[in-house]
Design a protein around this motif. Structure first.
Motif, PDB file in Angstrom:
ATOM      1  N   VAL A  49       7.576 -22.056 -34.408  1.00  0.00           N
ATOM      2  CA  VAL A  49       6.371 -22.253 -34.546  1.00  0.00           C
ATOM      3  C   VAL A  49       5.653 -23.102 -33.543  1.00  0.00           C
ATOM      4  CG1 VAL A  49       6.601 -21.775 -37.047  1.00  0.00           C
ATOM      5  CG2 VAL A  49       6.933 -23.964 -36.339  1.00  0.00           C
ATOM      6  N   SER A  73       3.382 -21.755 -30.850  1.00  0.00           N
ATOM      7  CA  SER A  73       1.833 -21.799 -31.133  1.00  0.00           C
ATOM      8  C   SER A  73       1.323 -22.823 -31.546  1.00  0.00           C
ATOM      9  CB  SER A  73       1.786 -20.480 -31.887  1.00  0.00           C
ATOM     10  OG  SER A  73       2.285 -20.490 -33.375  1.00  0.00           O
ATOM     11  N   ARG A  74       2.208 -23.844 -32.160  1.00  0.00           N
ATOM     12  CA  ARG A  74       1.484 -24.885 -32.678  1.00  0.00           C
ATOM     13  C   ARG A  74       2.316 -26.182 -32.312  1.00  0.00           C
ATOM     14  NH1 ARG A  74       0.943 -26.228 -39.331  1.00  0.00           N
ATOM     15  NH2 ARG A  74      -0.237 -28.174 -39.160  1.00  0.00           N
ATOM     16  N   ARG A  80       3.929 -29.882 -31.010  1.00  0.00           N
ATOM     17  CA  ARG A  80       3.476 -31.155 -31.538  1.00  0.00           C
ATOM     18  C   ARG A  80       3.840 -32.439 -30.327  1.00  0.00           C
ATOM     19  NH1 ARG A  80       4.556 -32.175 -37.507  1.00  0.00           N
ATOM     20  NH2 ARG A  80       4.962 -34.428 -36.823  1.00  0.00           N
ATOM     21  N   SER A  84       6.841 -20.945 -26.239  1.00  0.00           N
ATOM     22  CA  SER A  84       5.507 -19.963 -26.282  1.00  0.00           C
ATOM     23  C   SER A  84       5.775 -18.781 -25.102  1.00  0.00           C
ATOM     24  CB  SER A  84       4.389 -20.987 -25.519  1.00  0.00           C
ATOM     25  OG  SER A  84       3.238 -20.477 -25.360  1.00  0.00           O
ATOM     26  N   HIS A 106       2.697 -30.149 -45.175  1.00  0.00           N
ATOM     27  CA  HIS A 106       1.856 -28.955 -44.441  1.00  0.00           C
ATOM     28  C   HIS A 106       2.723 -27.849 -44.351  1.00  0.00           C
ATOM     29  CE1 HIS A 106       0.517 -32.687 -43.169  1.00  0.00           C
ATOM     30  NE2 HIS A 106      -0.790 -32.160 -42.596  1.00  0.00           N
ATOM     31  N   THR A 158       6.911 -14.518 -37.815  1.00  0.00           N
ATOM     32  CA  THR A 158       7.140 -16.150 -38.337  1.00  0.00           C
ATOM     33  C   THR A 158       7.696 -16.185 -39.402  1.00  0.00           C
ATOM     34  OG1 THR A 158       5.199 -16.481 -37.096  1.00  0.00           O
ATOM     35  CG2 THR A 158       5.725 -17.976 -38.484  1.00  0.00           C
ATOM     36  N   SER A 192       2.528 -22.740 -40.355  1.00  0.00           N
ATOM     37  CA  SER A 192       1.567 -22.667 -39.526  1.00  0.00           C
ATOM     38  C   SER A 192       0.197 -22.306 -39.867  1.00  0.00           C
ATOM     39  CB  SER A 192       1.842 -21.383 -38.595  1.00  0.00           C
ATOM     40  OG  SER A 192       2.277 -20.135 -39.398  1.00  0.00           O
TER      41      SER A 192
END
Length: 252
Positions: free
Chosen positions: A145, A148-149, A151, A162, A211, A244, A250
């Motif tokens: 993840v 695409s997201r 940190r 990616s 989250h 995913t 996400s």
């Protein structure tokens, strides 16, 4: 985890798993073995691979080497052809752990190592696998993840993952005429494998739970199902996509 029935039958499938000496690779080796697959196990440590192979009930080739080496990947493909007559599924799973470092402080060599193993290793494995696959083969790449997201502090790891998503989109178009599929599995935060040491960080562990839609970290039992699906006939019309598996991380 067993997959039963016509669409989930993996008996006799010839499967290469890279990064098979630990973490997710060991889990996948056990799951595919349980479903009757014949395996080619790849990692740098011959000892770790033999330990995995000794715990399996079916046939398994132990193939130690470096996934960053093109000739080694081609040798793996040849070994599978020589022993089993071909390759049906190639799982590019080998990866190195993220290094927490801001871009301005990260050493170029650290960047190269992460990208070379995670992304170039996947390219070379997919390349070798596609070259020997017949109609209906499967190429599966372990993503994240973080692809695409991202940190902060995880730029190299995020960039490599990616890149995997772009790789399978392009590859799917190239191998599609032979009915070969190419997909990625983007994993969230798991308490096993590469994520285990992150799980021991109380602050990060709590942040991830807050989250994540399902309100927990992933467990080892949550990992294999997506790969078994993408390797089976049930996924024959699924290609060029990223599945995913993150418990809803996400989304939030």
């Amino acid at each position: 985890m067993r997959m039963n029935g016509r669409y989930g039958d993996l008996a006799g499938r010839r499967v290469v798993i890279t990064g098979a000496g630990r973490g997710l690779g060991r889990i996948l080796a056990s799951a595919f073995d349980e479903n009757g697959a014949r395996l080619g196990l790849v990692a740098r440590s011959a000892g770790a691979l033999q330990d995995v192979a000794d715990g399996l009930s079916g046939e398994a080739l132990v193939l130690p080497g470096d996934v960053r080496d093109a000739e080694f990947n081609e040798a793996v493909a040849k070994a599978m052809v020589d022993r089993f007559g071909g390759v049906d599924v190639w799982i590019c799973n080998a990866a190195v752990s993220p290094e927490v470092s801001p871009v301005v402080e990260m050493e170029p060599e650290s960047w190269r190592q992460i990208v070379d193993v995670n992304l170039t290793g996947a390219f070379l494995g997919a390349r070798a696998g596609a070259a020997v696959m017949g109609t209906g083969g499967r190429i599966i790449v372990t993503g994240s993840v973080l692809g695409s997201r991202p940190r902060a502090g995880l730029s190299a790891y995020a960039a490599s993952k990616s890149g995997i998503e772009a790789l399978v989109k392009a590859l799917a178009q190239e191998v599609g005429p032979r009915a070969i599929t190419a997909n990625a599995v983007a994993l969230g935060w798991f308490d096993t494998g590469l994520g285990a040491h992150w799980h021991r960080d109380a602050e990060l562990e709590g942040d991830i739970v807050r989250h994540t839609a399902l309100g927990r970290w992933g467990h080892s039992g949550d990992l294999a199902g997506a790969f078994l699906f993408l390797a089976s006939e049930a996924s024959a019309y699924v290609t060029g996509t990223t599945l995913t598996v993150d418990g809803g991380y996400s989304l939030m």
